[in-house]
Write a protein that holds these residues in place. Sequence first.
Motif, mmCIF file in Angstrom:
data_model
loop_
_atom_site.group_PDB
_atom_site.id
_atom_site.type_symbol
_atom_site.label_atom_id
_atom_site.label_comp_id
_atom_site.label_asym_id
_atom_site.label_seq_id
_atom_site.Cartn_x
_atom_site.Cartn_y
_atom_site.Cartn_z
ATOM 1 N N GLU A 137 11.811 -2.690 3.126
ATOM 2 C CA GLU A 137 10.607 -3.210 2.899
ATOM 3 C C GLU A 137 9.860 -2.774 4.415
ATOM 4 O OE1 GLU A 137 9.582 -7.066 0.430
ATOM 5 O OE2 GLU A 137 10.384 -7.548 2.454
ATOM 6 N N PRO A 138 9.510 -1.527 4.363
ATOM 7 C CA PRO A 138 8.735 -0.848 5.461
ATOM 8 C C PRO A 138 7.570 -1.721 5.572
ATOM 9 C CG PRO A 138 9.253 0.837 4.091
ATOM 10 C CD PRO A 138 9.674 -0.488 3.496
ATOM 11 N N LEU A 139 6.987 -1.899 6.959
ATOM 12 C CA LEU A 139 5.467 -2.568 7.120
ATOM 13 C C LEU A 139 4.384 -1.766 7.447
ATOM 14 C CD1 LEU A 139 7.188 -5.259 9.351
ATOM 15 C CD2 LEU A 139 6.992 -5.478 6.894
ATOM 16 N N LEU A 140 3.285 -2.135 7.302
ATOM 17 C CA LEU A 140 1.939 -1.535 7.259
ATOM 18 C C LEU A 140 1.190 -2.623 8.476
ATOM 19 C CD1 LEU A 140 -0.292 0.508 7.520
ATOM 20 C CD2 LEU A 140 -1.018 -0.438 5.408
ATOM 21 N N GLY A 141 1.148 -2.321 9.755
ATOM 22 C CA GLY A 141 0.686 -3.313 10.853
ATOM 23 C C GLY A 141 -0.846 -3.061 10.840
ATOM 24 N N CYS A 142 -1.364 -3.689 11.942
ATOM 25 C CA CYS A 142 -2.752 -3.975 12.097
ATOM 26 C C CYS A 142 -3.405 -2.664 12.676
ATOM 27 C CB CYS A 142 -3.147 -5.183 12.889
ATOM 28 S SG CYS A 142 -2.337 -5.221 14.460
ATOM 29 N N ARG A 152 -1.495 8.349 6.084
ATOM 30 C CA ARG A 152 -2.367 8.238 5.108
ATOM 31 C C ARG A 152 -2.270 7.295 4.040
ATOM 32 N NH1 ARG A 152 -5.201 9.506 0.556
ATOM 33 N NH2 ARG A 152 -7.080 10.251 0.782
ATOM 34 N N ILE A 153 -3.078 6.208 4.304
ATOM 35 C CA ILE A 153 -2.769 5.062 3.334
ATOM 36 C C ILE A 153 -3.604 5.416 2.117
ATOM 37 C CG2 ILE A 153 -3.279 2.569 2.843
ATOM 38 C CD1 ILE A 153 -3.158 2.399 6.103
ATOM 39 N N GLU A 154 -3.278 5.267 0.877
ATOM 40 C CA GLU A 154 -3.784 5.722 -0.187
ATOM 41 C C GLU A 154 -5.346 5.145 -0.290
ATOM 42 O OE1 GLU A 154 -3.082 4.554 -4.654
ATOM 43 O OE2 GLU A 154 -1.563 6.382 -3.882
ATOM 44 N N LYS A 164 6.418 10.066 1.121
ATOM 45 C CA LYS A 164 5.610 8.873 0.536
ATOM 46 C C LYS A 164 6.446 7.398 0.699
ATOM 47 C CE LYS A 164 3.023 11.455 -2.559
ATOM 48 N NZ LYS A 164 1.450 10.986 -2.552
ATOM 49 N N VAL A 165 5.646 6.515 0.875
ATOM 50 C CA VAL A 165 6.440 5.169 1.092
ATOM 51 C C VAL A 165 5.328 3.983 0.706
ATOM 52 C CG1 VAL A 165 5.825 5.024 3.545
ATOM 53 C CG2 VAL A 165 7.804 3.777 2.503
ATOM 54 N N ASP A 166 6.154 2.905 0.112
ATOM 55 C CA ASP A 166 5.267 1.709 -0.277
ATOM 56 C C ASP A 166 5.422 1.045 1.154
ATOM 57 O OD1 ASP A 166 4.377 2.095 -2.797
ATOM 58 O OD2 ASP A 166 6.323 1.577 -3.511
ATOM 59 N N LEU A 167 4.350 0.324 1.706
ATOM 60 C CA LEU A 167 4.357 -0.421 2.823
ATOM 61 C C LEU A 167 3.928 -1.977 2.577
ATOM 62 C CD1 LEU A 167 2.875 2.504 5.417
ATOM 63 C CD2 LEU A 167 5.188 1.599 5.100
ATOM 64 N N ALA A 220 0.736 -1.275 0.170
ATOM 65 C CA ALA A 220 -0.128 0.038 -0.031
ATOM 66 C C ALA A 220 0.879 1.200 -0.056
ATOM 67 C CB ALA A 220 -1.129 -0.134 1.338
ATOM 68 N N MET A 221 0.421 2.166 -0.946
ATOM 69 C CA MET A 221 1.090 3.478 -0.814
ATOM 70 C C MET A 221 0.623 4.240 0.353
ATOM 71 S SD MET A 221 3.063 5.981 -1.844
ATOM 72 C CE MET A 221 3.729 5.379 -3.678
ATOM 73 N N ALA A 222 1.357 4.875 0.926
ATOM 74 C CA ALA A 222 1.132 5.763 2.179
ATOM 75 C C ALA A 222 2.027 7.227 2.389
ATOM 76 C CB ALA A 222 1.119 4.949 3.513
ATOM 77 N N ASP A 223 1.368 8.085 2.912
ATOM 78 C CA ASP A 223 2.150 9.310 3.259
ATOM 79 C C ASP A 223 2.191 9.188 4.639
ATOM 80 O OD1 ASP A 223 2.393 10.870 0.975
ATOM 81 O OD2 ASP A 223 0.296 11.119 0.716
ATOM 82 N N VAL A 224 3.372 9.274 5.077
ATOM 83 C CA VAL A 224 3.688 9.182 6.683
ATOM 84 C C VAL A 224 4.415 10.577 6.746
ATOM 85 C CG1 VAL A 224 4.764 7.841 8.584
ATOM 86 C CG2 VAL A 224 3.909 6.758 6.300
#
Length: 136
Positions: free
Chosen positions: A97-102, A73-75, A21-24, A6-10
């Motif tokens: 490889e950054p992560l997007l957790g629960c 903000r997850i796209e 902006k980062v792919d998570l 998922a693309m996100a703005d952090v």
Amino acid sequence: MGRIVAMADVHNAVEPRKGRKVDLLVDTGASHVVLPSAWKEQFGEFEVEEEIRTALANQEEARAIVCGPARIRIEGFRAVHGEVAFLDMGTRAGRYEPLLGCIPLAQCGAAVDVIGHRLVPVGYLDMKAAQLPSGL
């Protein structure tokens, strides 16, 4: 399950111009957004920064710095405020490889569609344990 990215703005919520902006990689076994420590300087100083112990997927323990508040903000989903964990991590094919957790997934109302390999909107936030005032 397959790989869901998922693309996100952090960003640092206190210094909104600091972030990226980062792919998570979606990882429901992780709790937070997890970014490489090498990127921490790009985010400036957070209001709160605390070192914590973490357990990795290979059962090893590692130290991370949990920082907040961060604006995530997850796209395709609403922006939320929470914490970001910075961890010394290796690269895969020369890339982090950054992560997007629960936790941020639940906060923004995203669910994992394991068949379609994507994130889908939940449509509501889970408040099942909340008690309504009598008479409603």
